[in-house]
Design a protein around this motif. Structure first.
Motif, PDB file in Angstrom:
ATOM      1  N   SER A   6       0.831  -1.203   0.000  1.00  0.00           N
ATOM      2  CA  SER A   6       0.000   0.000   0.000  1.00  0.00           C
ATOM      3  C   SER A   6       0.866   1.254   0.000  1.00  0.00           C
ATOM      4  O   SER A   6       1.829   1.354   0.752  1.00  0.00           O
ATOM      5  CB  SER A   6      -0.893  -0.014   1.237  1.00  0.00           C
ATOM      6  N   THR A   7       0.499   2.196  -0.855  1.00  0.00           N
ATOM      7  CA  THR A   7       1.206   3.475  -0.918  1.00  0.00           C
ATOM      8  C   THR A   7       1.155   4.182   0.431  1.00  0.00           C
ATOM      9  O   THR A   7       2.099   4.862   0.824  1.00  0.00           O
ATOM     10  CB  THR A   7       0.571   4.365  -2.008  1.00  0.00           C
ATOM     11  N   ASP A   8       0.043   4.015   1.158  1.00  0.00           N
ATOM     12  CA  ASP A   8      -0.102   4.655   2.468  1.00  0.00           C
ATOM     13  C   ASP A   8       0.986   4.197   3.438  1.00  0.00           C
ATOM     14  O   ASP A   8       1.458   4.986   4.255  1.00  0.00           O
ATOM     15  CB  ASP A   8      -1.473   4.351   3.085  1.00  0.00           C
ATOM     16  N   LEU A   9       1.365   2.927   3.366  1.00  0.00           N
ATOM     17  CA  LEU A   9       2.397   2.403   4.265  1.00  0.00           C
ATOM     18  C   LEU A   9       3.778   2.962   3.943  1.00  0.00           C
ATOM     19  O   LEU A   9       4.637   3.060   4.807  1.00  0.00           O
ATOM     20  CB  LEU A   9       2.450   0.875   4.180  1.00  0.00           C
ATOM     21  N   ILE A  10       3.991   3.324   2.694  1.00  0.00           N
ATOM     22  CA  ILE A  10       5.303   3.783   2.242  1.00  0.00           C
ATOM     23  C   ILE A  10       5.451   5.296   2.337  1.00  0.00           C
ATOM     24  O   ILE A  10       6.542   5.806   2.531  1.00  0.00           O
ATOM     25  CB  ILE A  10       5.516   3.358   0.763  1.00  0.00           C
ATOM     26  N   ARG A  11       4.337   6.006   2.230  1.00  0.00           N
ATOM     27  CA  ARG A  11       4.360   7.464   2.054  1.00  0.00           C
ATOM     28  C   ARG A  11       5.357   8.201   2.942  1.00  0.00           C
ATOM     29  O   ARG A  11       6.130   9.012   2.465  1.00  0.00           O
ATOM     30  CB  ARG A  11       2.952   8.043   2.250  1.00  0.00           C
ATOM     31  N   GLY A  12       5.381   7.912   4.213  1.00  0.00           N
ATOM     32  CA  GLY A  12       6.266   8.620   5.125  1.00  0.00           C
ATOM     33  C   GLY A  12       7.731   8.234   4.997  1.00  0.00           C
ATOM     34  O   GLY A  12       8.578   8.813   5.669  1.00  0.00           O
ATOM     35  N   HIS A  13       8.033   7.284   4.129  1.00  0.00           N
ATOM     36  CA  HIS A  13       9.403   6.774   4.027  1.00  0.00           C
ATOM     37  C   HIS A  13      10.058   7.058   2.682  1.00  0.00           C
ATOM     38  O   HIS A  13      11.174   6.610   2.443  1.00  0.00           O
ATOM     39  CB  HIS A  13       9.409   5.269   4.312  1.00  0.00           C
ATOM     40  N   THR A  14       9.358   7.817   1.833  1.00  0.00           N
ATOM     41  CA  THR A  14       9.882   8.116   0.494  1.00  0.00           C
ATOM     42  C   THR A  14      11.272   8.733   0.563  1.00  0.00           C
ATOM     43  O   THR A  14      12.185   8.303  -0.150  1.00  0.00           O
ATOM     44  CB  THR A  14       8.922   9.064  -0.258  1.00  0.00           C
ATOM     45  N   ASP A  15      11.457   9.730   1.426  1.00  0.00           N
ATOM     46  CA  ASP A  15      12.750  10.405   1.526  1.00  0.00           C
ATOM     47  C   ASP A  15      13.855   9.429   1.911  1.00  0.00           C
ATOM     48  O   ASP A  15      14.941   9.443   1.322  1.00  0.00           O
ATOM     49  CB  ASP A  15      12.702  11.535   2.564  1.00  0.00           C
ATOM     50  N   THR A  16      13.560   8.569   2.871  1.00  0.00           N
ATOM     51  CA  THR A  16      14.564   7.602   3.335  1.00  0.00           C
ATOM     52  C   THR A  16      14.915   6.610   2.232  1.00  0.00           C
ATOM     53  O   THR A  16      16.081   6.242   2.060  1.00  0.00           O
ATOM     54  CB  THR A  16      14.049   6.849   4.580  1.00  0.00           C
ATOM     55  N   ILE A  17      13.919   6.190   1.464  1.00  0.00           N
ATOM     56  CA  ILE A  17      14.145   5.271   0.337  1.00  0.00           C
ATOM     57  C   ILE A  17      15.082   5.926  -0.677  1.00  0.00           C
ATOM     58  O   ILE A  17      16.057   5.314  -1.133  1.00  0.00           O
ATOM     59  CB  ILE A  17      12.805   4.870  -0.316  1.00  0.00           C
ATOM     60  N   LEU A  18      14.799   7.186  -1.016  1.00  0.00           N
ATOM     61  CA  LEU A  18      15.633   7.896  -1.994  1.00  0.00           C
ATOM     62  C   LEU A  18      17.045   8.117  -1.454  1.00  0.00           C
ATOM     63  O   LEU A  18      18.024   7.931  -2.184  1.00  0.00           O
ATOM     64  CB  LEU A  18      14.994   9.234  -2.367  1.00  0.00           C
ATOM     65  N   ASN A  42       9.411  -5.843  -7.548  1.00  0.00           N
ATOM     66  CA  ASN A  42       8.213  -5.482  -8.326  1.00  0.00           C
ATOM     67  C   ASN A  42       6.946  -5.347  -7.483  1.00  0.00           C
ATOM     68  O   ASN A  42       5.844  -5.461  -8.004  1.00  0.00           O
ATOM     69  CB  ASN A  42       7.968  -6.488  -9.462  1.00  0.00           C
ATOM     70  N   LYS A  43       7.097  -5.095  -6.192  1.00  0.00           N
ATOM     71  CA  LYS A  43       5.923  -4.957  -5.319  1.00  0.00           C
ATOM     72  C   LYS A  43       5.592  -3.501  -5.005  1.00  0.00           C
ATOM     73  O   LYS A  43       4.586  -3.200  -4.395  1.00  0.00           O
ATOM     74  CB  LYS A  43       6.131  -5.747  -4.029  1.00  0.00           C
ATOM     75  N   TYR A  44       6.472  -2.578  -5.439  1.00  0.00           N
ATOM     76  CA  TYR A  44       6.200  -1.165  -5.191  1.00  0.00           C
ATOM     77  C   TYR A  44       6.762  -0.322  -6.323  1.00  0.00           C
ATOM     78  O   TYR A  44       7.886  -0.530  -6.774  1.00  0.00           O
ATOM     79  CB  TYR A  44       6.813  -0.699  -3.872  1.00  0.00           C
ATOM     80  N   GLU A  45       5.938   0.610  -6.765  1.00  0.00           N
ATOM     81  CA  GLU A  45       6.347   1.550  -7.808  1.00  0.00           C
ATOM     82  C   GLU A  45       6.061   2.954  -7.298  1.00  0.00           C
ATOM     83  O   GLU A  45       4.925   3.265  -6.952  1.00  0.00           O
ATOM     84  CB  GLU A  45       5.547   1.274  -9.081  1.00  0.00           C
ATOM     85  N   LEU A  46       7.091   3.769  -7.196  1.00  0.00           N
ATOM     86  CA  LEU A  46       6.930   5.144  -6.736  1.00  0.00           C
ATOM     87  C   LEU A  46       6.527   5.988  -7.929  1.00  0.00           C
ATOM     88  O   LEU A  46       7.222   6.009  -8.942  1.00  0.00           O
ATOM     89  CB  LEU A  46       8.250   5.649  -6.148  1.00  0.00           C
ATOM     90  N   LYS A  47       5.397   6.653  -7.834  1.00  0.00           N
ATOM     91  CA  LYS A  47       4.922   7.478  -8.941  1.00  0.00           C
ATOM     92  C   LYS A  47       5.939   8.584  -9.228  1.00  0.00           C
ATOM     93  O   LYS A  47       6.544   9.139  -8.325  1.00  0.00           O
ATOM     94  CB  LYS A  47       3.566   8.083  -8.603  1.00  0.00           C
ATOM     95  N   GLU A  48       6.090   8.881 -10.521  1.00  0.00           N
ATOM     96  CA  GLU A  48       7.088   9.879 -10.925  1.00  0.00           C
ATOM     97  C   GLU A  48       6.860  11.234 -10.270  1.00  0.00           C
ATOM     98  O   GLU A  48       7.803  11.885  -9.847  1.00  0.00           O
ATOM     99  CB  GLU A  48       7.094  10.038 -12.448  1.00  0.00           C
ATOM    100  N   ALA A  49       5.607  11.663 -10.174  1.00  0.00           N
ATOM    101  CA  ALA A  49       5.296  12.961  -9.561  1.00  0.00           C
ATOM    102  C   ALA A  49       5.777  12.987  -8.112  1.00  0.00           C
ATOM    103  O   ALA A  49       6.364  13.975  -7.659  1.00  0.00           O
ATOM    104  CB  ALA A  49       3.801  13.246  -9.634  1.00  0.00           C
ATOM    105  N   THR A  50       5.560  11.886  -7.389  1.00  0.00           N
ATOM    106  CA  THR A  50       5.994  11.775  -5.993  1.00  0.00           C
ATOM    107  C   THR A  50       7.517  11.826  -5.918  1.00  0.00           C
ATOM    108  O   THR A  50       8.091  12.479  -5.042  1.00  0.00           O
ATOM    109  CB  THR A  50       5.478  10.460  -5.377  1.00  0.00           C
ATOM    110  N   LEU A  51       8.161  11.142  -6.849  1.00  0.00           N
ATOM    111  CA  LEU A  51       9.620  11.084  -6.901  1.00  0.00           C
ATOM    112  C   LEU A  51      10.212  12.483  -7.062  1.00  0.00           C
ATOM    113  O   LEU A  51      11.079  12.898  -6.289  1.00  0.00           O
ATOM    114  CB  LEU A  51      10.033  10.189  -8.076  1.00  0.00           C
ATOM    115  N   TYR A  52       9.713  13.237  -8.036  1.00  0.00           N
ATOM    116  CA  TYR A  52      10.282  14.559  -8.307  1.00  0.00           C
ATOM    117  C   TYR A  52       9.927  15.577  -7.230  1.00  0.00           C
ATOM    118  O   TYR A  52      10.713  16.471  -6.937  1.00  0.00           O
ATOM    119  CB  TYR A  52       9.928  15.022  -9.719  1.00  0.00           C
ATOM    120  N   THR A  53       8.764  15.422  -6.604  1.00  0.00           N
ATOM    121  CA  THR A  53       8.400  16.278  -5.467  1.00  0.00           C
ATOM    122  C   THR A  53       9.383  16.029  -4.326  1.00  0.00           C
ATOM    123  O   THR A  53       9.863  16.965  -3.683  1.00  0.00           O
ATOM    124  CB  THR A  53       6.956  15.987  -5.006  1.00  0.00           C
TER     125      THR A  53
END
Length: 116
Positions: A6-18, A42-53
């Motif tokens: 779920s994207t909700d589970l990952i949302r707060g961790h995007t910065d750490t992943i990057l 292949n279980k998670y795909e970060l949307k490009e808009a989220t990535l660039y934000t």
């Protein structure tokens, strides 16, 4: 059975992943996008808009820097590199994650007969 997280589970961790990906070497957007899919099997795909934000936010906060590549073929790529502050932020986020994981494990599994 759900085969993606779920994207909700990952949302707060995007910065750490990057930051994790960039601490392994400088890279550009599409390569990072592919690496996230690869790391998640292949279980998670970060949307490009989220990535660039996230790139813009991390750069504004001084955790990464960006620069243009010197490709002679095709379009120029914008590369990203982690800073010393970014390495420190990554380490702190990792500690915070480990702590949160322990607490969540207790909250989700703990209780009567310790979740058995």
């Amino acid at each position: 059975m759900n085969t993606s997280i779920s994207t909700d589970l990952i949302r707060g961790h995007t910065d750490t992943i990057l930051l994790n990906i960039l601490r392994q070497g400088e890279s550009y957007g599409y390569e990072i996008y592919k690496k996230i899919i690869e790391l998640s099997n292949n279980k998670y795909e970060l949307k490009e808009a989220t990535l660039y934000t996230a790139f813009r936010r991390l750069e504004k906060e001084g955790y990464i820097i960006s620069f243009w590549g010197d490709e002679t073929q095709g379009g120029r790529r914008k590369y990203y590199r982690i800073t010393e502050a970014g390495m420190e932020r990554y380490e702190q986020n990792k500690k915070d994650w480990e702590f949160a994981k322990e607490i969540l494990d207790q909250l989700i599994k703990g209780g009567i007969n310790d979740g058995k």
